[in-house]
Design a protein around this motif. Structure first.
Motif: not given
Length: 518
Positions: A170-174, A206-209
């Motif tokens: 989640s931290t990487f995605a944010i 798309g990568l975040v998704l």
């Protein structure tokens, strides 16, 4: 033009020779660098707890089989598990190449994730304002202005919560979400031309998704807010360009072979877990409301201000989660505060002289930051040995190396303890019943396994009933709490001096001198 280039080169040459202005690091580079160091150390000192074991287990399964990993917590197929994201696959590949254990890879991921987050914040704020101190104020508003009640959850970026979840996807995605917002902001301002920048933004979305689907909801809403602030988006050409972003994001998500992210839409299996996100909301988030005046000023200046639109869209989704009962949408509450926190930071970074209103807002913010720090967040960065007051500290769960060290890799453990069910899989063992729902395992199957664990541990269970459960699930070990009775047929192997938990061998388990897992 040539004269300008020569002048610039001369200036650089003079600087290199010491005859011109010296390069000075930006305030964000200095304070962001210090923050990265302090928080990385704070994260490293907290032992494995909460969801850490789950993410370490994911890395362990990918390390064993990168193409067809097993279920993260049980000796079952893992096909369709949403945990096997591009981020997790990269971690698994790194673990396979280096030989590191899953928990070590997750620990190493913390500083990397924080670096992505900090650079994303810096880039995002610089796209909103050129004021040099705005990114610094935004960072400290984001980690301090929450509330006076603990808000500890994956994706919540208060100081205390970050000590536990820096290593999570989640931290990487944010962090990537901040980069996506910065990218969308540059497109909305017309700083990039052509269709390919929109396609690139769609690839990032798309990568975040895929990495963290629920955080991607807030990420996409932020991109939509910037698109809506772009006046060209209301023309056919602009609308087509932004549509390319959405189509690319959907295509990237659809092409991922490990799981179908679209199958998660409408999934209610974890809504009951997230209902607690909606409890005590005023106490958890009221300090962030200091940003409302700043957001109101932005609205008065521009009714299409992207931070205002972002806040409105995210509040609507959070409200939908409450009304519909899909409480999982409450996971974006942490990012819903970002427009408030960052609008406040940008307002306070304005050059002086200030009027009395801005001065009052600055004073209230300073007071709020002190309240948030000393009431909730201080224990994250102040070790107990240096703590003169007795701040609340991050959780310090007991380790389970003493138990897993007796097991063979992949052995099945029967336990109903809250902490061991969330820790033991991260060290390479399997559970009879996974602690969390997972798309790769039907929920009725997981519930049946949970019922088997309860039946085995029931005081009135018979030896025949327990033996049947051992054979059915190939149980090798029992990990029992200090108040649970060891069955007569089990052999006690070890116990924890700290918690009183007992490890017992059943069903032809591997010898007690098996190699330590991880």
């Amino acid at each position: 033009m040539t004269g300008t280039l020569l002048a610039r080169r001369t200036a650089f040459g003079a600087t290199a020779l010491g005859g011109g202005r010296r390069w000075r690091p930006s305030p964000f580079l200095v304070f962001g660098g210090l923050f990265w160091l302090v928080m990385s150390l704070a994260f490293w000192r907290v032992p494995m707890c909460c969801d850490f074991g789950q993410h370490a287990a994911v890395v362990e399964r990918l390390k064993d089989d990168l193409l067809h990993p097993a279920h993260p917590m049980a000796d079952l197929p893992g096909d369709g598990s949403a945990y096997y994201s591009p981020y997790a696959v990269a971690q698994g590949l790194f673990a396979k190449v280096t030989g590191l254990a899953g928990w070590q890879v997750v620990k190493l991921s913390g500083p990397l994730n924080l670096l992505v987050l900090l650079t994303g914040i810096g880039r995002f704020v610089r796209g909103l304002t050129p004021r040099p101190w705005a990114p610094v104020l935004a960072l400290f508003a984001m980690v301090l202005l929450w509330g006076t009640r603990m808000a500890w959850w994956s994706g919540y970026l208060g100081l205390m919560s970050m000590t536990g979840n820096l290593g999570y996807p989640s931290t990487f995605a944010i962090g990537l979400a901040f980069w996506a917002w910065a990218w969308a902001g540059s497109l909305a301002k017309g700083l990039r031309r052509g269709l390919w920048p929109y396609v690139g933004l769609g690839t990032l979305c798309g990568l975040v998704l895929l990495i963290h689907p629920i955080s991607s909801v807030a990420a996409v809403l932020g991109v939509v807010a910037f698109a809506a602030s772009d006046r060209r988006a209301w023309e056919w050409a602009g609308l087509g360009a932004w549509a390319a972003t959405g189509l690319t994001a959907a295509a990237v998500a659809a092409l991922w072979p490990y799981f179908s992210v679209f199958s998660l839409v409408g999934d209610e299996s974890v809504d009951w877990i997230h209902r607690q996100l909606y409890t005590e909301m005023p106490q958890r988030f009221w300090l962030a409301l200091l940003g409302l005046p700043a957001l109101w000023l932005r609205l008065r200046r521009d009714r299409r201000d992207p931070l205002v639109l972002m806040f409105a869209l995210e509040c609507a989704v959070v409200a939908y989660g409450w009304v519909s009962g899909h409480y999982t949408y409450g996971r974006i509450l942490g990012l819903t505060l970002v427009p408030l926190q960052f609008a406040l930071a940008i307002e306070l970074a304005a050059p002086r002289p200030w009027g009395w209103r801005r001065g009052a807002l600055a004073g209230a913010t300073a007071l709020g930051a002190c309240v948030g720090f000393f009431q909730i967040q201080a224990g994250a960065v102040v070790p107990r040995a240096l703590d003169p007051i007795g701040f609340d500290q991050p959780p310090r769960w007991p380790g389970y190396g003493w138990a897993v060290g007796h097991m063979g890799r992949g052995d099945v453990v029967l336990t109903d303890g809250y902490r061991p069910t969330r820790s033991v899989p991260g060290l390479g063992a399997n559970l009879v019943a996974p602690a969390w729902p997972d798309a790769s395992l039907a929920e009725e199957v997981r519930n049946r396994r949970l019922a088997a664990v309860r039946a085995y541990l029931a005081p009135d269970s018979t030896r025949a009933e327990r033996s049947a459960i051992v054979r059915r699930y190939e149980v090798r070990w029992l990990l029992l709490g200090p108040d649970q009775k060891v069955p007569p047929e089990a052999v006690v192997v070890d116990w924890s001096r700290r918690t009183g938990e007992v490890l017992a061998r059943v069903g032809g388990a591997t010898p007690a001198n098996a190699p330590l897992i991880g």
